[in-house]
Design an enzyme around this catalytic site. Structure first.
Site, mmCIF file in Angstrom:
data_model
loop_
_atom_site.group_PDB
_atom_site.id
_atom_site.type_symbol
_atom_site.label_atom_id
_atom_site.label_comp_id
_atom_site.label_asym_id
_atom_site.label_seq_id
_atom_site.Cartn_x
_atom_site.Cartn_y
_atom_site.Cartn_z
ATOM 1 N N CYS A 78 0.439 3.608 3.400
ATOM 2 C CA CYS A 78 0.929 3.226 4.723
ATOM 3 C C CYS A 78 2.278 3.902 4.971
ATOM 4 O O CYS A 78 2.985 4.271 4.021
ATOM 5 C CB CYS A 78 1.080 1.706 4.806
ATOM 6 S SG CYS A 78 -0.482 0.802 4.880
ATOM 7 N N HIS A 100 -3.985 0.758 8.151
ATOM 8 C CA HIS A 100 -4.572 0.327 6.875
ATOM 9 C C HIS A 100 -5.915 -0.367 7.067
ATOM 10 O O HIS A 100 -6.767 -0.342 6.173
ATOM 11 C CB HIS A 100 -3.594 -0.629 6.179
ATOM 12 C CG HIS A 100 -4.014 -1.075 4.818
ATOM 13 N ND1 HIS A 100 -3.696 -0.386 3.671
ATOM 14 C CD2 HIS A 100 -4.749 -2.153 4.418
ATOM 15 C CE1 HIS A 100 -4.208 -1.015 2.623
ATOM 16 N NE2 HIS A 100 -4.848 -2.090 3.044
ATOM 17 N N HIS A 110 -6.682 1.868 1.665
ATOM 18 C CA HIS A 110 -6.288 2.603 2.872
ATOM 19 C C HIS A 110 -7.252 3.769 3.119
ATOM 20 O O HIS A 110 -7.664 4.441 2.180
ATOM 21 C CB HIS A 110 -4.858 3.140 2.696
ATOM 22 C CG HIS A 110 -4.234 3.615 3.959
ATOM 23 N ND1 HIS A 110 -3.285 2.879 4.628
ATOM 24 C CD2 HIS A 110 -4.411 4.750 4.688
ATOM 25 C CE1 HIS A 110 -2.896 3.549 5.705
ATOM 26 N NE2 HIS A 110 -3.581 4.686 5.759
ATOM 27 N N GLN A 158 -9.526 12.876 -0.799
ATOM 28 C CA GLN A 158 -8.835 13.706 -1.774
ATOM 29 C C GLN A 158 -9.274 15.157 -1.631
ATOM 30 O O GLN A 158 -10.348 15.450 -1.101
ATOM 31 C CB GLN A 158 -9.104 13.209 -3.192
ATOM 32 C CG GLN A 158 -8.633 11.777 -3.429
ATOM 33 C CD GLN A 158 -8.876 11.313 -4.849
ATOM 34 O OE1 GLN A 158 -8.304 11.838 -5.797
ATOM 35 N NE2 GLN A 158 -9.750 10.333 -5.005
ATOM 36 N N HIS A 165 -8.546 7.084 3.224
ATOM 37 C CA HIS A 165 -8.015 8.339 2.690
ATOM 38 C C HIS A 165 -9.092 9.096 1.936
ATOM 39 O O HIS A 165 -10.151 8.549 1.618
ATOM 40 C CB HIS A 165 -6.832 8.067 1.752
ATOM 41 C CG HIS A 165 -7.225 7.520 0.409
ATOM 42 N ND1 HIS A 165 -7.690 6.227 0.230
ATOM 43 C CD2 HIS A 165 -7.254 8.088 -0.832
ATOM 44 C CE1 HIS A 165 -7.964 6.025 -1.049
ATOM 45 N NE2 HIS A 165 -7.730 7.136 -1.712
ATOM 46 N N ASN A 216 -13.969 8.935 -1.062
ATOM 47 C CA ASN A 216 -14.607 7.785 -1.689
ATOM 48 C C ASN A 216 -14.216 6.568 -0.852
ATOM 49 O O ASN A 216 -13.037 6.346 -0.599
ATOM 50 C CB ASN A 216 -14.112 7.558 -3.111
ATOM 51 C CG ASN A 216 -14.413 8.738 -4.020
ATOM 52 O OD1 ASN A 216 -15.374 9.458 -3.812
ATOM 53 N ND2 ASN A 216 -13.585 8.933 -5.035
ATOM 54 N N CYS A 224 0.830 -1.201 0.000
ATOM 55 C CA CYS A 224 0.000 0.000 0.000
ATOM 56 C C CYS A 224 0.870 1.259 0.000
ATOM 57 O O CYS A 224 1.721 1.429 0.889
ATOM 58 C CB CYS A 224 -0.920 0.010 1.222
ATOM 59 S SG CYS A 224 -1.876 1.538 1.391
#
Length: 346
Positions: A73, A116, A167, A171, A169, A156, A70
Protein backbone atom coordinates in the site's frame (compact mmCIF):
# COMPACT_ATOMS: atom_id res chain seq x y z
CA UNK A 1 2.60 7.06 -20.02
CA UNK A 2 5.12 8.65 -17.67
CA UNK A 3 7.86 6.56 -16.03
CA UNK A 4 9.68 7.80 -12.93
CA UNK A 5 12.71 5.87 -11.66
CA UNK A 6 14.16 6.38 -8.19
CA UNK A 7 15.74 4.35 -5.35
CA UNK A 8 14.55 2.89 -2.07
CA UNK A 9 16.54 3.37 1.12
CA UNK A 10 18.48 0.12 0.67
CA UNK A 11 19.43 0.88 -2.94
CA UNK A 12 16.73 -1.10 -4.76
CA UNK A 13 15.16 0.50 -7.82
CA UNK A 14 11.51 1.58 -7.83
CA UNK A 15 9.63 2.76 -10.92
CA UNK A 16 6.29 4.58 -11.04
CA UNK A 17 4.13 4.27 -14.17
CA UNK A 18 1.49 6.97 -14.51
CA UNK A 19 -1.22 7.67 -17.06
CA UNK A 20 -0.87 11.40 -16.25
CA UNK A 21 2.36 12.87 -17.63
CA UNK A 22 2.28 15.49 -14.90
CA UNK A 23 2.36 13.07 -11.97
CA UNK A 24 5.20 13.60 -9.47
CA UNK A 25 6.25 10.40 -7.69
CA UNK A 26 9.94 10.81 -6.76
CA UNK A 27 9.27 10.71 -3.00
CA UNK A 28 12.34 9.76 -0.89
CA UNK A 29 12.31 6.56 1.16
CA UNK A 30 13.14 7.60 4.74
CA UNK A 31 13.17 4.12 6.30
CA UNK A 32 16.38 3.09 8.09
CA UNK A 33 17.07 0.08 5.85
CA UNK A 34 20.42 -1.62 5.51
CA UNK A 35 21.83 -1.99 2.01
CA UNK A 36 20.06 -4.86 0.29
CA UNK A 37 22.18 -8.03 0.32
CA UNK A 38 20.92 -11.33 -1.04
CA UNK A 39 22.47 -14.53 -2.32
CA UNK A 40 21.10 -17.19 -4.61
CA UNK A 41 22.57 -19.83 -6.87
CA UNK A 42 21.41 -21.79 -9.87
CA UNK A 43 22.05 -25.53 -9.78
CA UNK A 44 21.46 -27.95 -12.64
CA UNK A 45 19.64 -31.24 -12.08
CA UNK A 46 22.06 -33.81 -13.53
CA UNK A 47 19.31 -36.25 -14.56
CA UNK A 48 16.67 -33.89 -15.96
CA UNK A 49 18.89 -31.01 -16.99
CA UNK A 50 16.51 -28.53 -15.34
CA UNK A 51 17.78 -25.42 -13.58
CA UNK A 52 16.84 -25.10 -9.88
CA UNK A 53 17.28 -21.85 -7.93
CA UNK A 54 18.53 -22.13 -4.34
CA UNK A 55 17.52 -19.01 -2.37
CA UNK A 56 17.58 -19.83 1.35
CA UNK A 57 17.42 -16.17 2.41
CA UNK A 58 13.73 -16.10 1.42
CA UNK A 59 12.71 -18.07 4.51
CA UNK A 60 12.39 -14.76 6.40
CA UNK A 61 10.22 -12.90 3.87
CA UNK A 62 7.02 -11.08 4.84
CA UNK A 63 4.18 -13.54 5.45
CA UNK A 64 0.48 -12.62 5.56
CA UNK A 65 0.71 -9.23 7.30
CA UNK A 66 -2.53 -7.58 8.44
CA UNK A 67 -4.09 -5.12 5.99
CA UNK A 68 -2.94 -2.11 8.01
CA UNK A 69 0.67 -3.30 7.71
CA UNK A 70 0.63 -4.15 4.00
CA UNK A 71 4.02 -3.31 2.42
CA UNK A 72 2.42 -2.75 -1.01
CA UNK A 73 0.00 0.00 0.00
CA UNK A 74 1.16 3.61 -0.41
CA UNK A 75 3.05 5.14 2.52
CA UNK A 76 1.21 7.36 4.98
CA UNK A 77 2.37 9.87 7.58
CA UNK A 78 2.10 7.15 10.22
CA UNK A 79 3.52 4.19 8.31
CA UNK A 80 6.23 3.83 5.67
CA UNK A 81 5.83 1.00 3.17
CA UNK A 82 7.82 -0.35 0.23
CA UNK A 83 6.24 2.44 -1.82
CA UNK A 84 7.25 5.87 -0.45
CA UNK A 85 4.68 7.86 -2.46
CA UNK A 86 1.26 8.56 -0.87
CA UNK A 87 -0.46 7.38 -4.06
CA UNK A 88 0.37 5.65 -7.35
CA UNK A 89 -1.13 4.23 -10.54
CA UNK A 90 1.17 1.27 -11.25
CA UNK A 91 4.50 0.73 -9.53
CA UNK A 92 7.38 -1.73 -10.00
CA UNK A 93 10.24 -2.29 -7.59
CA UNK A 94 12.99 -4.79 -6.94
CA UNK A 95 11.82 -7.52 -4.58
CA UNK A 96 13.22 -7.19 -1.07
CA UNK A 97 13.45 -10.99 -0.84
CA UNK A 98 14.33 -12.01 -4.41
CA UNK A 99 14.79 -15.55 -5.65
CA UNK A 100 17.13 -14.16 -8.31
CA UNK A 101 19.58 -11.31 -7.78
CA UNK A 102 22.89 -10.05 -9.10
CA UNK A 103 24.55 -12.55 -11.44
CA UNK A 104 21.55 -14.90 -11.16
CA UNK A 105 18.99 -12.46 -12.56
CA UNK A 106 16.43 -10.12 -11.03
CA UNK A 107 13.00 -10.31 -9.37
CA UNK A 108 10.57 -7.41 -9.37
CA UNK A 109 7.16 -6.77 -7.81
CA UNK A 110 4.48 -4.99 -9.84
CA UNK A 111 1.54 -3.40 -8.00
CA UNK A 112 -1.52 -2.88 -10.17
CA UNK A 113 -3.37 -0.42 -7.93
CA UNK A 114 -3.00 1.32 -4.56
CA UNK A 115 -6.39 -0.08 -3.48
CA UNK A 116 -5.73 -3.02 -1.15
CA UNK A 117 -9.32 -4.29 -1.34
CA UNK A 118 -9.72 -4.67 -5.10
CA UNK A 119 -8.38 -7.07 -7.76
CA UNK A 120 -7.09 -6.95 -11.32
CA UNK A 121 -10.55 -7.98 -12.56
CA UNK A 122 -12.01 -4.81 -11.02
CA UNK A 123 -9.59 -2.43 -12.74
CA UNK A 124 -10.82 -0.27 -15.58
CA UNK A 125 -9.46 -0.68 -19.10
CA UNK A 126 -7.21 2.37 -18.82
CA UNK A 127 -5.43 0.93 -15.76
CA UNK A 128 -5.15 -2.52 -17.37
CA UNK A 129 -3.56 -0.87 -20.42
CA UNK A 130 -1.07 0.86 -18.13
CA UNK A 131 -0.17 -2.48 -16.55
CA UNK A 132 0.41 -3.91 -20.03
CA UNK A 133 2.65 -0.93 -20.81
CA UNK A 134 4.63 -1.56 -17.61
CA UNK A 135 5.00 -5.29 -18.40
CA UNK A 136 6.24 -4.32 -21.87
CA UNK A 137 8.70 -1.74 -20.57
CA UNK A 138 10.14 -4.15 -18.02
CA UNK A 139 10.42 -6.91 -20.63
CA UNK A 140 12.39 -4.58 -22.90
CA UNK A 141 14.72 -3.28 -20.18
CA UNK A 142 15.36 -6.60 -18.46
CA UNK A 143 15.91 -8.39 -21.77
CA UNK A 144 18.75 -5.96 -22.49
CA UNK A 145 20.60 -6.76 -19.26
CA UNK A 146 23.68 -8.95 -19.46
CA UNK A 147 23.05 -12.58 -18.61
CA UNK A 148 19.25 -12.48 -18.87
CA UNK A 149 17.85 -15.29 -21.05
CA UNK A 150 14.09 -14.98 -20.48
CA UNK A 151 11.62 -12.53 -18.87
CA UNK A 152 8.52 -13.88 -17.13
CA UNK A 153 5.60 -11.67 -16.00
CA UNK A 154 2.97 -13.34 -13.83
CA UNK A 155 0.33 -12.91 -11.14
CA UNK A 156 -0.46 -15.31 -8.29
CA UNK A 157 -3.85 -14.53 -6.72
CA UNK A 158 -5.32 -16.11 -3.59
CA UNK A 159 -4.09 -17.82 -0.44
CA UNK A 160 -4.87 -21.21 -2.04
CA UNK A 161 -2.13 -20.49 -4.60
CA UNK A 162 0.38 -19.67 -1.87
CA UNK A 163 0.27 -15.88 -2.03
CA UNK A 164 1.72 -14.27 1.10
CA UNK A 165 0.57 -10.69 0.38
CA UNK A 166 -3.11 -9.99 -0.33
CA UNK A 167 -2.60 -6.68 -2.15
CA UNK A 168 -3.26 -6.90 -5.93
CA UNK A 169 0.18 -7.45 -7.40
CA UNK A 170 2.27 -9.61 -9.68
CA UNK A 171 5.91 -10.39 -10.22
CA UNK A 172 8.46 -10.12 -13.01
CA UNK A 173 11.42 -12.50 -13.16
CA UNK A 174 14.50 -12.05 -15.33
CA UNK A 175 15.94 -15.56 -15.58
CA UNK A 176 19.61 -16.31 -16.32
CA UNK A 177 18.43 -19.50 -18.04
CA UNK A 178 15.57 -20.59 -20.30
CA UNK A 179 12.91 -22.10 -18.06
CA UNK A 180 12.22 -25.85 -18.26
CA UNK A 181 8.67 -25.39 -19.59
CA UNK A 182 9.82 -23.08 -22.37
CA UNK A 183 12.69 -25.43 -23.21
CA UNK A 184 10.19 -28.25 -23.75
CA UNK A 185 7.96 -26.03 -25.89
CA UNK A 186 10.90 -24.98 -28.04
CA UNK A 187 11.96 -28.57 -28.60
CA UNK A 188 8.45 -29.64 -29.63
CA UNK A 189 8.01 -26.65 -31.94
CA UNK A 190 11.44 -27.21 -33.54
CA UNK A 191 10.69 -30.88 -34.14
CA UNK A 192 7.36 -29.97 -35.74
CA UNK A 193 9.06 -27.39 -37.98
CA UNK A 194 11.65 -29.96 -39.08
CA UNK A 195 9.00 -32.59 -39.76
CA UNK A 196 6.31 -30.49 -41.47
CA UNK A 197 7.77 -27.06 -42.23
CA UNK A 198 4.92 -25.43 -40.28
CA UNK A 199 4.62 -23.50 -37.04
CA UNK A 200 2.97 -25.55 -34.28
CA UNK A 201 1.72 -22.51 -32.33
CA UNK A 202 -0.03 -21.17 -35.43
CA UNK A 203 -1.59 -24.53 -36.18
CA UNK A 204 -2.88 -25.05 -32.62
CA UNK A 205 -4.50 -21.60 -32.57
CA UNK A 206 -6.03 -22.07 -36.02
CA UNK A 207 -7.39 -25.51 -35.10
CA UNK A 208 -8.99 -24.26 -31.87
CA UNK A 209 -10.62 -21.31 -33.64
CA UNK A 210 -11.92 -23.55 -36.42
CA UNK A 211 -13.19 -26.35 -34.16
CA UNK A 212 -14.71 -23.90 -31.68
CA UNK A 213 -15.93 -26.10 -28.82
CA UNK A 214 -13.12 -25.05 -26.49
CA UNK A 215 -13.10 -21.35 -27.46
CA UNK A 216 -14.11 -19.20 -24.48
CA UNK A 217 -14.11 -15.77 -26.09
CA UNK A 218 -12.82 -14.27 -29.31
CA UNK A 219 -12.01 -10.72 -30.28
CA UNK A 220 -10.71 -9.20 -33.46
CA UNK A 221 -7.10 -9.67 -32.36
CA UNK A 222 -7.19 -12.24 -29.51
CA UNK A 223 -8.67 -15.68 -28.87
CA UNK A 224 -9.02 -17.40 -25.49
CA UNK A 225 -9.53 -21.16 -25.43
CA UNK A 226 -9.29 -24.13 -23.07
CA UNK A 227 -6.46 -26.32 -24.41
CA UNK A 228 -7.29 -29.78 -25.75
CA UNK A 229 -5.17 -31.47 -23.06
CA UNK A 230 -5.72 -29.00 -20.20
CA UNK A 231 -3.91 -29.93 -17.00
CA UNK A 232 -6.08 -27.85 -14.67
CA UNK A 233 -9.87 -27.99 -14.09
CA UNK A 234 -10.27 -24.48 -15.50
CA UNK A 235 -7.36 -23.44 -17.70
CA UNK A 236 -7.45 -20.87 -20.52
CA UNK A 237 -4.77 -19.88 -23.03
CA UNK A 238 -4.99 -16.41 -24.55
CA UNK A 239 -3.23 -15.83 -27.90
CA UNK A 240 -2.90 -12.80 -30.16
CA UNK A 241 -3.95 -13.68 -33.71
CA UNK A 242 -0.65 -12.39 -35.11
CA UNK A 243 2.22 -14.48 -33.80
CA UNK A 244 4.88 -12.47 -32.02
CA UNK A 245 7.82 -13.36 -29.77
CA UNK A 246 7.14 -11.23 -26.71
CA UNK A 247 5.30 -8.21 -25.35
CA UNK A 248 7.73 -5.73 -26.90
CA UNK A 249 6.71 -6.79 -30.43
CA UNK A 250 2.95 -6.96 -29.85
CA UNK A 251 1.22 -4.82 -32.49
CA UNK A 252 -0.82 -1.73 -31.63
CA UNK A 253 -4.19 -3.27 -32.52
CA UNK A 254 -3.68 -6.26 -30.22
CA UNK A 255 -2.33 -3.98 -27.51
CA UNK A 256 -5.44 -1.79 -27.70
CA UNK A 257 -7.87 -4.73 -27.51
CA UNK A 258 -6.08 -6.65 -24.75
CA UNK A 259 -7.53 -4.80 -21.69
CA UNK A 260 -11.14 -5.52 -22.67
CA UNK A 261 -10.52 -9.19 -23.49
CA UNK A 262 -8.33 -9.91 -20.47
CA UNK A 263 -10.60 -8.17 -17.96
CA UNK A 264 -13.60 -10.10 -19.30
CA UNK A 265 -11.65 -13.36 -18.92
CA UNK A 266 -10.70 -12.59 -15.31
CA UNK A 267 -14.29 -11.61 -14.48
CA UNK A 268 -15.55 -14.89 -15.86
CA UNK A 269 -13.12 -16.74 -13.61
CA UNK A 270 -14.57 -14.87 -10.63
CA UNK A 271 -18.07 -15.98 -11.63
CA UNK A 272 -17.20 -19.66 -12.00
CA UNK A 273 -18.02 -20.71 -8.45
CA UNK A 274 -20.46 -19.68 -5.77
CA UNK A 275 -17.66 -19.73 -3.25
CA UNK A 276 -16.47 -17.36 -0.55
CA UNK A 277 -13.84 -15.00 -1.84
CA UNK A 278 -12.54 -14.50 -5.39
CA UNK A 279 -11.31 -17.38 -7.52
CA UNK A 280 -7.62 -18.16 -6.88
CA UNK A 281 -5.54 -18.26 -10.04
CA UNK A 282 -2.15 -18.04 -11.69
CA UNK A 283 -1.85 -15.82 -14.76
CA UNK A 284 1.39 -16.36 -16.67
CA UNK A 285 2.85 -14.64 -19.73
CA UNK A 286 4.88 -17.05 -21.85
CA UNK A 287 7.48 -15.07 -23.78
CA UNK A 288 10.25 -16.18 -26.11
CA UNK A 289 13.84 -16.35 -24.87
CA UNK A 290 15.74 -13.10 -25.33
CA UNK A 291 17.76 -14.62 -28.19
CA UNK A 292 18.40 -17.92 -29.91
CA UNK A 293 17.18 -20.06 -32.77
CA UNK A 294 13.76 -20.73 -31.20
CA UNK A 295 12.77 -17.08 -30.83
CA UNK A 296 11.42 -16.67 -34.36
CA UNK A 297 9.02 -19.61 -34.00
CA UNK A 298 7.81 -18.87 -30.47
CA UNK A 299 4.34 -17.40 -29.88
CA UNK A 300 3.66 -14.99 -27.04
CA UNK A 301 0.64 -16.14 -25.07
CA UNK A 302 -0.91 -15.96 -21.61
CA UNK A 303 -1.94 -19.01 -19.60
CA UNK A 304 -4.56 -18.54 -16.87
CA UNK A 305 -5.67 -21.33 -14.54
CA UNK A 306 -7.22 -21.94 -11.14
CA UNK A 307 -6.55 -24.68 -8.59
CA UNK A 308 -10.25 -24.69 -7.63
CA UNK A 309 -12.24 -27.52 -9.26
CA UNK A 310 -15.56 -26.96 -7.46
CA UNK A 311 -16.83 -24.33 -5.03
CA UNK A 312 -15.43 -26.26 -2.06
CA UNK A 313 -12.70 -28.46 -3.57
CA UNK A 314 -9.17 -27.70 -4.73
CA UNK A 315 -7.06 -29.50 -7.31
CA UNK A 316 -3.94 -30.64 -5.47
CA UNK A 317 -0.86 -31.83 -7.30
CA UNK A 318 -0.69 -35.27 -5.70
CA UNK A 319 1.38 -38.35 -6.39
CA UNK A 320 1.03 -38.62 -10.17
CA UNK A 321 1.41 -34.90 -10.84
CA UNK A 322 4.07 -33.98 -8.29
CA UNK A 323 5.93 -37.25 -8.44
CA UNK A 324 5.77 -38.07 -12.17
CA UNK A 325 4.41 -34.92 -13.89
CA UNK A 326 1.53 -37.08 -15.20
CA UNK A 327 -1.50 -34.81 -14.86
CA UNK A 328 -5.02 -36.08 -14.17
CA UNK A 329 -7.80 -33.55 -14.87
CA UNK A 330 -11.22 -33.95 -13.23
CA UNK A 331 -13.01 -31.63 -15.69
CA UNK A 332 -13.34 -32.21 -19.44
CA UNK A 333 -11.83 -29.23 -21.30
CA UNK A 334 -14.98 -28.92 -23.42
CA UNK A 335 -17.14 -28.69 -20.28
CA UNK A 336 -14.80 -26.11 -18.76
CA UNK A 337 -15.05 -23.99 -21.92
CA UNK A 338 -18.84 -24.25 -21.91
CA UNK A 339 -18.99 -23.14 -18.29
CA UNK A 340 -16.72 -20.16 -19.00
CA UNK A 341 -18.97 -19.15 -21.89
CA UNK A 342 -22.04 -19.41 -19.63
CA UNK A 343 -20.68 -16.93 -17.11
CA UNK A 344 -20.08 -14.15 -19.66
CA UNK A 345 -20.82 -10.59 -18.61
CA UNK A 346 -24.42 -9.58 -19.05
Amino acid sequence: MKRTSTRLADGREILYYDADDGAARAVPDTRPLDTSATSSEVRRDPLLGDAVVIASHRQGRTYHPPADACPLCPSTEDRASEIPAPDYDVVVFENRFPSLAGDTGRCEVICFTPDHRTSFAELDEERAALVLAAWTDRTAELSAQAGVRQVYCFENRGAEIGVTLAHPHGQIYAFPFITPRTTRMLATVAAHRARTGGNLFDEVLAAERAEGTRVVLEGEHWTAFVPYAARWPYEVHLYPHRRTADLTTLDDAARAEFPRVYLELLRRFDRLFEAPGPTPYISAWHQAPVSGDGRADFALHLELFTVRRTADKLKYLAGTESGMEAYMNDVRPEDAAARLREVASR
